[in-house]
Design a protein around this motif. Sequence first.
Motif, PDB file in Angstrom:
ATOM      1  N   GLU A  19       0.812  13.850 -10.053  1.00 56.87           N
ATOM      2  CA  GLU A  19       1.057  14.247 -11.444  1.00 56.87           C
ATOM      3  C   GLU A  19       1.430  13.043 -12.301  1.00 56.87           C
ATOM      4  N   PHE A  20       2.222  12.154 -11.726  1.00 55.09           N
ATOM      5  CA  PHE A  20       2.650  10.963 -12.473  1.00 55.09           C
ATOM      6  C   PHE A  20       1.465  10.062 -12.807  1.00 55.09           C
ATOM      7  N   LEU A  21       0.482   9.996 -11.905  1.00 58.03           N
ATOM      8  CA  LEU A  21      -0.663   9.100 -12.092  1.00 58.03           C
ATOM      9  C   LEU A  21      -1.779   9.691 -12.953  1.00 58.03           C
ATOM     10  N   SER A  22      -1.576  10.874 -13.475  1.00 56.31           N
ATOM     11  CA  SER A  22      -2.598  11.482 -14.328  1.00 56.31           C
ATOM     12  C   SER A  22      -2.892  10.589 -15.533  1.00 56.31           C
ATOM     13  N   GLY A  23      -4.129  10.196 -15.682  1.00 54.43           N
ATOM     14  CA  GLY A  23      -4.514   9.353 -16.811  1.00 54.43           C
ATOM     15  C   GLY A  23      -4.191   7.883 -16.627  1.00 54.43           C
ATOM     16  N   LYS A  24      -3.731   7.491 -15.434  1.00 52.93           N
ATOM     17  CA  LYS A  24      -3.369   6.101 -15.182  1.00 52.93           C
ATOM     18  C   LYS A  24      -4.189   5.542 -14.029  1.00 52.93           C
ATOM     19  N   THR A  25      -4.397   4.235 -14.072  1.00 54.36           N
ATOM     20  CA  THR A  25      -5.054   3.561 -12.958  1.00 54.36           C
ATOM     21  C   THR A  25      -4.017   3.084 -11.950  1.00 54.36           C
ATOM     22  N   TYR A  26      -2.906   2.546 -12.465  1.00 53.04           N
ATOM     23  CA  TYR A  26      -1.827   2.052 -11.614  1.00 53.04           C
ATOM     24  C   TYR A  26      -0.501   2.634 -12.087  1.00 53.04           C
ATOM     25  N   ILE A  27       0.541   2.403 -11.310  1.00 50.07           N
ATOM     26  CA  ILE A  27       1.866   2.955 -11.613  1.00 50.07           C
ATOM     27  C   ILE A  27       2.315   2.597 -13.024  1.00 50.07           C
ATOM     28  N   SER A  28       2.136   1.322 -13.394  1.00 50.43           N
ATOM     29  CA  SER A  28       2.627   0.850 -14.687  1.00 50.43           C
ATOM     30  C   SER A  28       1.551   0.841 -15.770  1.00 50.43           C
ATOM     31  N   GLY A  29       0.397   1.387 -15.484  1.00 48.60           N
ATOM     32  CA  GLY A  29      -0.657   1.443 -16.498  1.00 48.60           C
ATOM     33  C   GLY A  29      -1.978   0.937 -15.958  1.00 48.60           C
ATOM     34  N   ASP A  35       5.317  -2.593  -8.333  1.00 50.90           N
ATOM     35  CA  ASP A  35       5.619  -1.172  -8.175  1.00 50.90           C
ATOM     36  C   ASP A  35       4.549  -0.482  -7.331  1.00 50.90           C
ATOM     37  N   ASP A  36       3.288  -0.829  -7.594  1.00 49.89           N
ATOM     38  CA  ASP A  36       2.195  -0.234  -6.823  1.00 49.89           C
ATOM     39  C   ASP A  36       2.300  -0.608  -5.349  1.00 49.89           C
ATOM     40  N   ILE A  37       2.627  -1.883  -5.078  1.00 54.52           N
ATOM     41  CA  ILE A  37       2.738  -2.336  -3.693  1.00 54.52           C
ATOM     42  C   ILE A  37       3.850  -1.594  -2.959  1.00 54.52           C
ATOM     43  N   LYS A  38       4.966  -1.401  -3.658  1.00 57.68           N
ATOM     44  CA  LYS A  38       6.104  -0.708  -3.039  1.00 57.68           C
ATOM     45  C   LYS A  38       5.742   0.727  -2.671  1.00 57.68           C
ATOM     46  N   ALA A  53      -3.764  10.539  -7.061  1.00 57.08           N
ATOM     47  CA  ALA A  53      -3.127   9.678  -6.063  1.00 57.08           C
ATOM     48  C   ALA A  53      -4.167   9.028  -5.157  1.00 57.08           C
ATOM     49  N   SER A  54      -5.215   9.789  -4.806  1.00 55.03           N
ATOM     50  CA  SER A  54      -6.269   9.246  -3.945  1.00 55.03           C
ATOM     51  C   SER A  54      -7.020   8.116  -4.638  1.00 55.03           C
ATOM     52  N   LYS A  55      -7.335   8.315  -5.928  1.00 55.76           N
ATOM     53  CA  LYS A  55      -8.027   7.271  -6.700  1.00 55.76           C
ATOM     54  C   LYS A  55      -7.160   6.015  -6.816  1.00 55.76           C
ATOM     55  N   TRP A  56      -5.864   6.234  -7.066  1.00 58.79           N
ATOM     56  CA  TRP A  56      -4.925   5.102  -7.153  1.00 58.79           C
ATOM     57  C   TRP A  56      -4.840   4.366  -5.813  1.00 58.79           C
ATOM     58  N   TYR A  57      -4.749   5.115  -4.712  1.00 57.63           N
ATOM     59  CA  TYR A  57      -4.631   4.515  -3.385  1.00 57.63           C
ATOM     60  C   TYR A  57      -5.849   3.651  -3.077  1.00 57.63           C
ATOM     61  N   ASP A  58      -7.037   4.169  -3.400  1.00 57.85           N
ATOM     62  CA  ASP A  58      -8.268   3.409  -3.147  1.00 57.85           C
ATOM     63  C   ASP A  58      -8.316   2.147  -4.002  1.00 57.85           C
ATOM     64  N   ALA A  59      -7.846   2.246  -5.254  1.00 60.64           N
ATOM     65  CA  ALA A  59      -7.860   1.089  -6.157  1.00 60.64           C
ATOM     66  C   ALA A  59      -6.934  -0.008  -5.647  1.00 60.64           C
ATOM     67  N   VAL A  60      -5.748   0.389  -5.207  1.00 64.67           N
ATOM     68  CA  VAL A  60      -4.795  -0.601  -4.688  1.00 64.67           C
ATOM     69  C   VAL A  60      -5.325  -1.215  -3.397  1.00 64.67           C
ATOM     70  N   SER A  61      -5.878  -0.386  -2.508  1.00 67.65           N
ATOM     71  CA  SER A  61      -6.428  -0.885  -1.252  1.00 67.65           C
ATOM     72  C   SER A  61      -7.520  -1.913  -1.508  1.00 67.65           C
ATOM     73  N   SER A  62      -8.390  -1.601  -2.472  1.00 67.27           N
ATOM     74  CA  SER A  62      -9.496  -2.512  -2.789  1.00 67.27           C
ATOM     75  C   SER A  62      -8.986  -3.846  -3.295  1.00 67.27           C
ATOM     76  N   ARG A  63      -7.971  -3.808  -4.178  1.00 65.42           N
ATOM     77  CA  ARG A  63      -7.410  -5.050  -4.714  1.00 65.42           C
ATOM     78  C   ARG A  63      -6.749  -5.876  -3.623  1.00 65.42           C
ATOM     79  N   LEU A  64      -6.076  -5.218  -2.705  1.00 63.81           N
ATOM     80  CA  LEU A  64      -5.393  -5.933  -1.635  1.00 63.81           C
ATOM     81  C   LEU A  64      -6.394  -6.574  -0.680  1.00 63.81           C
ATOM     82  N   VAL A  65      -7.474  -5.864  -0.387  1.00 64.08           N
ATOM     83  CA  VAL A  65      -8.498  -6.403   0.504  1.00 64.08           C
ATOM     84  C   VAL A  65      -9.171  -7.606  -0.140  1.00 64.08           C
ATOM     85  N   GLU A  66      -9.412  -7.544  -1.462  1.00 66.14           N
ATOM     86  CA  GLU A  66     -10.028  -8.666  -2.164  1.00 66.14           C
ATOM     87  C   GLU A  66      -9.131  -9.896  -2.126  1.00 66.14           C
TER      88      GLU A  66
END
Length: 227
Positions: A19-29, A35-38, A53-66
């Motif tokens: 619910e918190f991530l609705s309309g957001k790509t990452y925790i802070s925008g 914050d995302d890493i934590k 949450a699933s879209k956010w998780y995939d986005a963070v995972s992709s950035r970390l792998v890169e």
Amino acid sequence: MAVTFSDLHTESGLKSLNEFLSGKTYISGDQLTKDDIKVYAFVKNPSDAFPNASKWYDAVSSRLVESFPGKAQGVSFSGQAASAEAAPANPIPVYLQAGADDDDDLDLFGDETEEEKAAAEAREATKKESSKKKESGKSSVLLDVKPWDDETDMKKLEEAVRSIQMPGLLWGASKLAPVGYGIKKMQIMMTIVDDLVSVDSLIEEQLTVEPCSEYIQSCDIVAFNKI
């Protein structure tokens, strides 16, 4: 006001995050932050039941792998490792304070290894190489240069042609060829850099105007081939 996510390994916790991530790509925008890493450290891969949450998780995972290939399975806080594949047994609250100065010791994946440094340097060298302007193409051109009449000094005509010098232009071999009634034309090769020399402009603005026009009546392109 602080935002709290607790029990992130449970459906209620994931629902709150979703619910918190609705309309957001990452925790802070729109930007990945600490914050995302934590949060990522305490979340297992969310199911499709939590699309945000699933879209956010995939986005963070992709950035970390890169950023850290081969080492995106966990993070560590002050030296304590936490796996992204295994959530802690007890509920763990994560506090995200907007505007807070969160510069505590956050060691994402430990010190950079020699292999990672070499890979980073190789990527940087590749970027610099690809950013260099590619050398422009070249062309080989054969010109017919015709005099006014049979009394035109063909040696002077050739000198007039070769007197034209500009970046990207290189004159080559030449020869005389009969036209008729005792008149001969000069055929001359030239090599040009396509982005620097326009053959049409060369003819119209150089070869068929003064002083060259004293000897040259007209010029024609006989052959034009890319090199």
